[in-house]
Enzyme design. Structure first.
Site, PDB file in Angstrom:
ATOM      1  N   CYS A 115       0.813  -1.226   0.000  1.00 22.80           N
ATOM      2  CA  CYS A 115       0.000   0.000   0.000  1.00 22.80           C
ATOM      3  C   CYS A 115       0.842   1.271   0.000  1.00 22.80           C
ATOM      4  CB  CYS A 115      -0.931   0.015   1.207  1.00 22.80           C
ATOM      5  SG  CYS A 115      -2.256  -1.175   1.047  1.00 22.80           S
TER       6      CYS A 115
HETATM    7  N1  COA Z   1     -20.499  -8.763   8.245  1.00 21.55           N
HETATM    8  C1  COA Z   1     -20.941  -8.921   9.496  1.00 21.55           C
HETATM    9  N2  COA Z   1     -20.135  -9.183  10.541  1.00 21.55           N
HETATM   10  C2  COA Z   1     -18.814  -9.282  10.301  1.00 21.55           C
HETATM   11  C3  COA Z   1     -18.294  -9.128   9.008  1.00 21.55           C
HETATM   12  C4  COA Z   1     -19.190  -8.852   7.965  1.00 21.55           C
HETATM   13  N3  COA Z   1     -18.748  -8.703   6.711  1.00 21.55           N
HETATM   14  N4  COA Z   1     -16.953  -9.271   9.067  1.00 21.55           N
HETATM   15  C5  COA Z   1     -16.633  -9.513  10.342  1.00 21.55           C
HETATM   16  N5  COA Z   1     -17.751  -9.529  11.101  1.00 21.55           N
HETATM   17  C6  COA Z   1     -17.846  -9.774  12.545  1.00 21.55           C
HETATM   18  C7  COA Z   1     -16.647 -10.535  13.055  1.00 21.55           C
HETATM   19  O1  COA Z   1     -16.784 -11.914  12.857  1.00 21.55           O
HETATM   20  C8  COA Z   1     -16.624 -10.133  14.489  1.00 21.55           C
HETATM   21  O2  COA Z   1     -17.582 -10.888  15.185  1.00 21.55           O
HETATM   22  P1  COA Z   1     -17.298 -11.391  16.695  1.00 21.55           P
HETATM   23  O3  COA Z   1     -17.137 -10.130  17.485  1.00 21.55           O
HETATM   24  O4  COA Z   1     -18.504 -12.185  17.005  1.00 21.55           O
HETATM   25  O5  COA Z   1     -16.025 -12.167  16.604  1.00 21.55           O
HETATM   26  C9  COA Z   1     -17.106  -8.697  14.473  1.00 21.55           C
HETATM   27  O6  COA Z   1     -17.842  -8.545  13.240  1.00 21.55           O
HETATM   28  C10 COA Z   1     -15.978  -7.698  14.495  1.00 21.55           C
HETATM   29  O7  COA Z   1     -15.009  -8.059  13.496  1.00 21.55           O
HETATM   30  P2  COA Z   1     -13.609  -7.393  13.382  1.00 21.55           P
HETATM   31  O8  COA Z   1     -12.858  -8.028  12.251  1.00 21.55           O
HETATM   32  O9  COA Z   1     -12.938  -7.386  14.699  1.00 21.55           O
HETATM   33  O10 COA Z   1     -14.052  -5.918  12.963  1.00 21.55           O
HETATM   34  P3  COA Z   1     -13.233  -4.572  13.004  1.00 21.55           P
HETATM   35  O11 COA Z   1     -14.040  -3.577  13.697  1.00 21.55           O
HETATM   36  O12 COA Z   1     -11.823  -4.744  13.429  1.00 21.55           O
HETATM   37  O13 COA Z   1     -13.217  -4.160  11.462  1.00 21.55           O
HETATM   38  C11 COA Z   1     -11.651  -4.066   9.630  1.00 21.55           C
HETATM   39  C12 COA Z   1     -12.527  -4.934  10.508  1.00 21.55           C
HETATM   40  C13 COA Z   1     -10.878  -4.936   8.669  1.00 21.55           C
HETATM   41  C14 COA Z   1     -12.556  -3.105   8.858  1.00 21.55           C
HETATM   42  C15 COA Z   1     -10.694  -3.214  10.509  1.00 21.55           C
HETATM   43  O14 COA Z   1     -10.062  -4.037  11.448  1.00 21.55           O
HETATM   44  C16 COA Z   1      -9.644  -2.487   9.720  1.00 21.55           C
HETATM   45  O15 COA Z   1      -9.924  -1.716   8.815  1.00 21.55           O
HETATM   46  N6  COA Z   1      -8.370  -2.636  10.134  1.00 21.55           N
HETATM   47  C17 COA Z   1      -7.263  -1.966   9.479  1.00 21.55           C
HETATM   48  C18 COA Z   1      -7.018  -2.641   8.224  1.00 21.55           C
HETATM   49  C19 COA Z   1      -6.007  -1.974   7.365  1.00 21.55           C
HETATM   50  O16 COA Z   1      -5.815  -0.795   7.379  1.00 21.55           O
HETATM   51  N7  COA Z   1      -5.369  -2.757   6.573  1.00 21.55           N
HETATM   52  C20 COA Z   1      -4.469  -2.281   5.636  1.00 21.55           C
HETATM   53  C21 COA Z   1      -4.725  -3.082   4.446  1.00 21.55           C
HETATM   54  S1  COA Z   1      -3.773  -2.511   3.186  1.00 21.55           S
END
Ligand code: COA
Length: 374
Positions: free
Chosen positions: A156
């Site tokens: 990225c």
């Molecule tokens: N729909 C519904 N529920 C979902 C889901 C979806 N598509 N995806 C995950 N969930 C659930 C999970 O299973 C989890 O459930 P649980 O609490 O029962 O275990 C809950 O929602 C929270 O999931 P989580 O993955 O912890 O969510 P989050 O708030 O951390 O958001 C991201 C996920 C990926 C959006 C976030 O962590 C993020 O953006 N992180 C930074 C990523 C980044 O910058 N990466 C760089 C890439 S280049």
């Protein structure tokens, strides 16, 4: 020391849009099919059922509302769940080069330059569709640019690392003017069958012209005051696909680890302080304070993440215009995200205004570019 300016940017945006609702409908249809097919194993506790995704979760967790993709039908077909792209033979422009040429033409026009003004091409992206010859050399040939070209990959952060490399080369005298392209086909390395990440990415290509200030003629010029790139190894964002795949038993299978995967929460927790400190220290090292910064063009991965970084750097909640987001429309487009934001939200700055382009991601890697509108 030679002054280097950004004089033109261009964005190629694919025609197809997938909304969160369309994406979730397709994913949930896939989940139903999978769960039905594996009902006995799921019932016996030998296999986990695929849970539903939801548009509300996606918007709340990421700020993303839609994404552009090169192919929509394959991604939304519950029996396919990935883009389907036509194979091209060697006489045709490759997929990445085609996107890059379109974005490059827009950037050249904005910079008021032609191919003969450019001495080098850098293709900086988080994946390259083949090992060699370099995509950058194909772009160079398609645009009839002389000089040299090469590919680079810092995930990225590829665009900001590309800016640092180009500026250093221009200052060092190896080129007068450099075209940087960032063709990102993120849809092809995303696991659309995994609800934790299926909403994250989109496709796009950005392009920039960097040149010696004394040769620049465009209306909107941004002097690059300084660049700072940092890296720190982490396994939290990883993609194991590579040329050794065939040599390892079972690695040619349809494996989850051969596509993008991440520990999203850890990335969030670890990258926010790293990037906030990078920008703050970079400004301080240049004798600048956050009060003097008119705009932050941040990497576009997650809205809450950007809110945290903007807050930490400015010491207050940034106004919308001070930290424009484009991820609601484009999703995460890897290295291209901060450049789309810069391209779409910089024309209104006044002469003397300062801004920071900052991208961050796998590696970990992060790049900060301080610019001043001339
Ligand atoms: N729909 C519904 N529920 C979902 C889901 C979806 N598509 N995806 C995950 N969930 C659930 C999970 O299973 C989890 O459930 P649980 O609490 O029962 O275990 C809950 O929602 C929270 O999931 P989580 O993955 O912890 O969510 P989050 O708030 O951390 O958001 C991201 C996920 C990926 C959006 C976030 O962590 C993020 O953006 N992180 C930074 C990523 C980044 O910058 N990466 C760089 C890439 S280049």
């Amino acid at each position: 020391m030679t002054q280097v300016v950004i004089t033109g940017t261009g964005v190629f945006t694919p025609e197809n849009v997938i909304t969160n609702e369309e994406l979730v409908d397709a994913f949930n249809a896939y989940a139903d099919k999978f769960n039905e097919k594996n009902a006995a194993a799921i019932e016996a506790g030998e296999m986990a059922a695929v849970p539903y995704s939801s548009p509300e979760f996606i918007k709340k967790a990421s700020g993303i509302e839609q994404r552009y993709v090169l192919n929509k039908s394959g991604i939304l077909d519950p029996d396919i769940m990935h883009p389907v792209l036509r194979a091209r033979d060697e006489t045709e422009l490759s997929q990445m080069a085609e996107m890059a040429v379109a974005a490059a033409k827009a950037a050249l026009q904005k910079a008021g330059k032609t191919a003969s003004d450019i001495d080098a091409v850098i293709c900086a992206a988080s994946n390259h569709e083949r090992a060699y010859p370099a995509i950058a050399i194909e772009v160079q040939e398609a645009l009839e640019i002389s000089g040299f070209a090469f590919d680079m990959n810092v995930a990225c952060s590829s665009a900001t690392f590309g800016i640092q490399a180009a500026r250093d080369m221009i200052r060092g005298g190896s080129a007068r003017s450099i075209l940087i392209v960032n063709p990102e086909i993120c849809s092809a390395h995303l696991e659309w069958r995994d609800r934790d990440c299926h909403f994250i990415f989109g496709d796009v290509c950005t392009a920039m012209i960097l040149e010696r200030a004394d040769l620049a003629t465009s209306e909107a010029q941004y002097e690059i005051l300084d660049t700072k790139c940092i890296t720190q190894f982490s396994n939290n964002i990883r993609n194991d696909s590579g040329f050794l795949r065939r040599t390892r038993e079972n690695h040619m299978d349809d494996r989850r680890d051969m596509l993008f995967r991440q520990e999203g929460r850890k990335v969030f927790r670890e990258v926010v302080p790293m990037v906030s400190a990078l920008i703050t220290d970079h400004l301080t090292a240049n004798g600048l304070s956050a009060d003097e910064v008119s705009r932050l063009w941040l990497h576009q991965a997650n809205k809450t993440m950007n809110d945290f970084i903007g807050n930490k750097v400015l010491g207050r909640t940034p106004e919308t215009h001070e930290q424009p987001n484009i991820l609601q429309d484009y999703a995460n487009t890897s290295s291209a995200g901060s450049i789309i934001a810069f391209s779409q939200h910089s024309d209104d700055l006044n002469s003397g205004d300062l801004g920071v382009i900052c991208s961050f991601g796998a590696g970990y890697s992060a790049g900060s570019i301080i610019v001043r509108r001339i």
